[in-house]
Design a protein around this motif. Structure first.
Motif, mmCIF file in Angstrom:
data_model
loop_
_atom_site.group_PDB
_atom_site.id
_atom_site.type_symbol
_atom_site.label_atom_id
_atom_site.label_comp_id
_atom_site.label_asym_id
_atom_site.label_seq_id
_atom_site.Cartn_x
_atom_site.Cartn_y
_atom_site.Cartn_z
ATOM 1 N N LEU A 178 9.057 -7.775 1.927
ATOM 2 C CA LEU A 178 9.996 -7.357 2.970
ATOM 3 C C LEU A 178 11.414 -7.801 2.612
ATOM 4 C CD1 LEU A 178 7.901 -8.488 6.069
ATOM 5 C CD2 LEU A 178 8.003 -6.201 5.082
ATOM 6 N N HIS A 179 12.400 -7.041 3.114
ATOM 7 C CA HIS A 179 13.795 -7.444 2.926
ATOM 8 C C HIS A 179 14.102 -8.742 3.673
ATOM 9 C CE1 HIS A 179 15.341 -3.940 0.823
ATOM 10 N NE2 HIS A 179 14.791 -3.132 1.708
ATOM 11 N N THR A 180 13.512 -8.855 4.862
ATOM 12 C CA THR A 180 13.807 -9.955 5.781
ATOM 13 C C THR A 180 12.500 -10.444 6.387
ATOM 14 O OG1 THR A 180 15.936 -8.909 6.331
ATOM 15 C CG2 THR A 180 15.134 -10.629 7.832
ATOM 16 N N ARG A 181 12.357 -11.758 6.554
ATOM 17 C CA ARG A 181 11.154 -12.303 7.181
ATOM 18 C C ARG A 181 10.946 -11.646 8.541
ATOM 19 N NH1 ARG A 181 8.005 -16.878 6.720
ATOM 20 N NH2 ARG A 181 9.297 -17.574 4.982
ATOM 21 N N PHE A 182 9.710 -11.219 8.794
ATOM 22 C CA PHE A 182 9.391 -10.525 10.041
ATOM 23 C C PHE A 182 8.024 -10.999 10.505
ATOM 24 C CE2 PHE A 182 7.993 -6.935 12.664
ATOM 25 C CZ PHE A 182 9.157 -6.609 13.352
ATOM 26 N N ARG A 183 7.948 -11.474 11.739
ATOM 27 C CA ARG A 183 6.699 -12.038 12.263
ATOM 28 C C ARG A 183 6.164 -13.139 11.353
ATOM 29 N NH1 ARG A 183 3.191 -9.004 15.884
ATOM 30 N NH2 ARG A 183 1.574 -10.161 14.813
ATOM 31 N N GLY A 184 7.072 -13.882 10.747
ATOM 32 C CA GLY A 184 6.685 -14.986 9.865
ATOM 33 C C GLY A 184 6.226 -14.551 8.494
ATOM 34 N N GLN A 185 6.296 -13.266 8.177
ATOM 35 C CA GLN A 185 5.804 -12.761 6.898
ATOM 36 C C GLN A 185 6.949 -12.332 5.992
ATOM 37 O OE1 GLN A 185 2.416 -10.123 6.910
ATOM 38 N NE2 GLN A 185 2.004 -10.525 9.062
ATOM 39 N N THR A 186 6.762 -12.543 4.688
ATOM 40 C CA THR A 186 7.697 -12.038 3.690
ATOM 41 C C THR A 186 7.049 -10.958 2.828
ATOM 42 O OG1 THR A 186 7.065 -13.820 2.179
ATOM 43 C CG2 THR A 186 8.989 -14.200 3.599
ATOM 44 N N VAL A 187 5.733 -10.837 2.902
ATOM 45 C CA VAL A 187 4.987 -9.800 2.189
ATOM 46 C C VAL A 187 3.985 -9.196 3.169
ATOM 47 C CG1 VAL A 187 3.406 -9.283 0.299
ATOM 48 C CG2 VAL A 187 5.230 -10.954 -0.037
ATOM 49 N N ARG A 188 3.900 -7.875 3.181
ATOM 50 C CA ARG A 188 2.987 -7.176 4.088
ATOM 51 C C ARG A 188 1.845 -6.564 3.296
ATOM 52 N NH1 ARG A 188 0.068 -6.050 8.241
ATOM 53 N NH2 ARG A 188 0.667 -4.374 9.670
ATOM 54 N N GLU A 189 0.618 -6.905 3.675
ATOM 55 C CA GLU A 189 -0.564 -6.333 3.043
ATOM 56 C C GLU A 189 -1.086 -5.165 3.881
ATOM 57 O OE1 GLU A 189 -2.366 -10.236 0.698
ATOM 58 O OE2 GLU A 189 -3.408 -9.448 2.465
ATOM 59 N N LEU A 190 -1.482 -4.074 3.189
ATOM 60 C CA LEU A 190 -1.931 -2.859 3.839
ATOM 61 C C LEU A 190 -3.129 -2.298 3.085
ATOM 62 C CD1 LEU A 190 1.604 -1.195 3.728
ATOM 63 C CD2 LEU A 190 0.716 -2.438 5.696
ATOM 64 N N ALA A 191 -4.076 -1.728 3.823
ATOM 65 C CA ALA A 191 -5.228 -1.065 3.215
ATOM 66 C C ALA A 191 -5.095 0.436 3.425
ATOM 67 C CB ALA A 191 -6.525 -1.584 3.837
ATOM 68 N N LEU A 192 -5.227 1.200 2.359
ATOM 69 C CA LEU A 192 -5.043 2.646 2.395
ATOM 70 C C LEU A 192 -6.309 3.358 1.951
ATOM 71 C CD1 LEU A 192 -1.576 2.701 0.599
ATOM 72 C CD2 LEU A 192 -1.967 2.758 3.069
ATOM 73 N N PHE A 193 -6.601 4.487 2.609
ATOM 74 C CA PHE A 193 -7.743 5.329 2.251
ATOM 75 C C PHE A 193 -7.269 6.777 2.161
ATOM 76 C CE2 PHE A 193 -9.058 2.174 5.432
ATOM 77 C CZ PHE A 193 -10.064 1.465 4.773
ATOM 78 N N GLU A 194 -7.927 7.571 1.340
ATOM 79 C CA GLU A 194 -7.715 9.008 1.360
ATOM 80 C C GLU A 194 -8.927 9.662 1.992
ATOM 81 O OE1 GLU A 194 -6.431 12.798 -1.434
ATOM 82 O OE2 GLU A 194 -7.241 10.997 -2.385
ATOM 83 N N GLY A 195 -8.720 10.275 3.177
ATOM 84 C CA GLY A 195 -9.803 10.969 3.865
ATOM 85 C C GLY A 195 -9.690 12.469 3.689
ATOM 86 N N PRO A 196 -10.623 13.217 4.227
ATOM 87 C CA PRO A 196 -10.598 14.684 4.125
ATOM 88 C C PRO A 196 -9.333 15.304 4.710
ATOM 89 C CG PRO A 196 -12.737 13.920 4.899
ATOM 90 C CD PRO A 196 -11.844 12.730 4.892
ATOM 91 N N GLU A 197 -8.723 14.648 5.738
ATOM 92 C CA GLU A 197 -7.515 15.183 6.365
ATOM 93 C C GLU A 197 -6.237 14.656 5.724
ATOM 94 O OE1 GLU A 197 -7.361 17.461 8.816
ATOM 95 O OE2 GLU A 197 -9.559 17.651 8.805
ATOM 96 N N GLY A 198 -6.365 13.707 4.812
ATOM 97 C CA GLY A 198 -5.190 13.124 4.170
ATOM 98 C C GLY A 198 -5.267 11.616 4.135
#
Length: 334
Positions: free
Chosen positions: A21-41
């Motif tokens: 992140l550019h700026t600390r947000f909710r105490g975090q400096t790095v955001r982890e995300l899980a991504l999937f590709e489903g039939p709709e996108g």
């Protein structure tokens, strides 16, 4: 509820990323995300790490719905959005807001742990100076004040012409009380956590504790559930995000596009808080001219590789998704 894809299918399609992140947000400096590709996108599952499985399971239900089920009919093709200003020092306000192209509404974070009301006043004053009199300022306390603190804060901040005050206190009874105490000042009260984190998201409306509701697709379990909450609440709604990549923001944009009425700029510009994105720059859902398109951008394989989480963190997300999937697959009476 959308039919559940097999767990093995989800895990096979999973990509976990960690974006600074550019700026600390909710105490975090790095955001982890899980991504999937489903039939709709492509779709995203991104509850914050501290959320327990019972809460995170709703986020997984939303991700599955967006990736595996058609979206409801859409009523608009672009969504007006607000800038989000973390609880930075007043000297940092201009730097942060420079990331938001054309946004004339700013949501300012206040009531940050370790800061004072004077810090909030300085941040909001600088925001008003930059926006000028025609810009809109809304505040978000994330339930950080008790009723007396909230009342004192409203009196200090009302001079800056506030659009509304979001979640000044943590509980529904407190929201009802502060709304009654400050009604004469003309600052509407919005409910966020009292909707998305509540066992009964409609309790705040029944209690007359808010003038509008903040809805987020992932926490509420998906676009259809969020639309139902807004319809039953009978209050104006603002669609907001949960610090998501463009893939997750797309879910919020589709929710906003499906609402019968959209009277407020939406909090869907948080991609600007990241130092990068998983989709190409031309497709990234950052605001241009103060709005974002209703689209489903596809991740770039090179960017997925660039931001790929460590094997240890990927394994952590695998285990989390497995537990949340089991919750969704288990009948409530079991």
């Amino acid at each position: 509820m959308t039919d559940l894809p097999a767990l093995d299918e989800l895990l096979h399609r999973l990509r976990v990323v960690a974006i600074p992140l550019h700026t600390r947000f909710r105490g975090q400096t790095v955001r982890e995300l899980a991504l999937f590709e489903g039939p709709e996108g492509w779709t995203e599952f991104s509850p914050f790490p501290e959320y327990a499985d019972a809460e995170a399971a709703s986020w997984l239900a939303a991700a599955i719905e967006f990736g595996w089920a058609p979206t409801p009919p859409l009523l608009r093709t672009r969504i007006p959005v607000n800038a989000t200003l973390p609880a930075v020092a007043a000297t940092e306000v201009a730097r942060v807001l420079a990331h938001y192209d054309g946004c004339r509404t700013v949501k300012v974070k206040v009531a940050e742990t370790g800061q004072t009301l004077d810090d909030d006043v300085a941040r909001v004053r600088e925001t008003r100076r930059i926006l000028g009199p025609e810009g809109r300022i809304r505040l978000d306390a994330n339930g950080g004040w008790n009723v007396d603190e909230a009342e004192h804060a409203v009196h200090r901040l009302v001079e800056f012409d506030l659009e509304y005050l979001e979640q000044p206190c943590a509980t529904v009874p407190e929201l009802a009380e502060i709304r009654e105490r400050t009604a004469y000042l003309g600052v509407p009260i919005a409910a966020d956590e009292s909707v998305r984190k509540a066992e009964d998201p409609l309790a705040v409306a029944r209690a007359g504790a808010a003038d509008l509701v903040i809805v987020k697709a992932q926490p509420l379990g998906g676009i259809r559930r969020a639309l139902a909450v807004v319809a039953e609440a009978g209050l104006p709604a603002v669609v907001s995000s949960a610090l998501e990549s463009s893939v997750g923001i797309a879910m919020g944009a589709h929710l906003a596009a499906a609402l019968p009425e959209l009277d407020y700029d939406c909090g869907l510009a948080t991609v600007d808080l990241f130092t990068g994105d998983v989709v190409p720059a031309g497709a990234s859902l950052v605001p241009r001219g103060g709005s974002i398109p209703v689209s489903r951008p596809e991740p770039d394989p090179a960017l997925l590789g660039r931001f790929e989480a460590s094997p240890e963190r990927t394994a952590w997300w695998h285990a989390r998704i497995s537990r949340c999937w089991t919750r969704l697959a288990t009948p409530p009476s079991a």
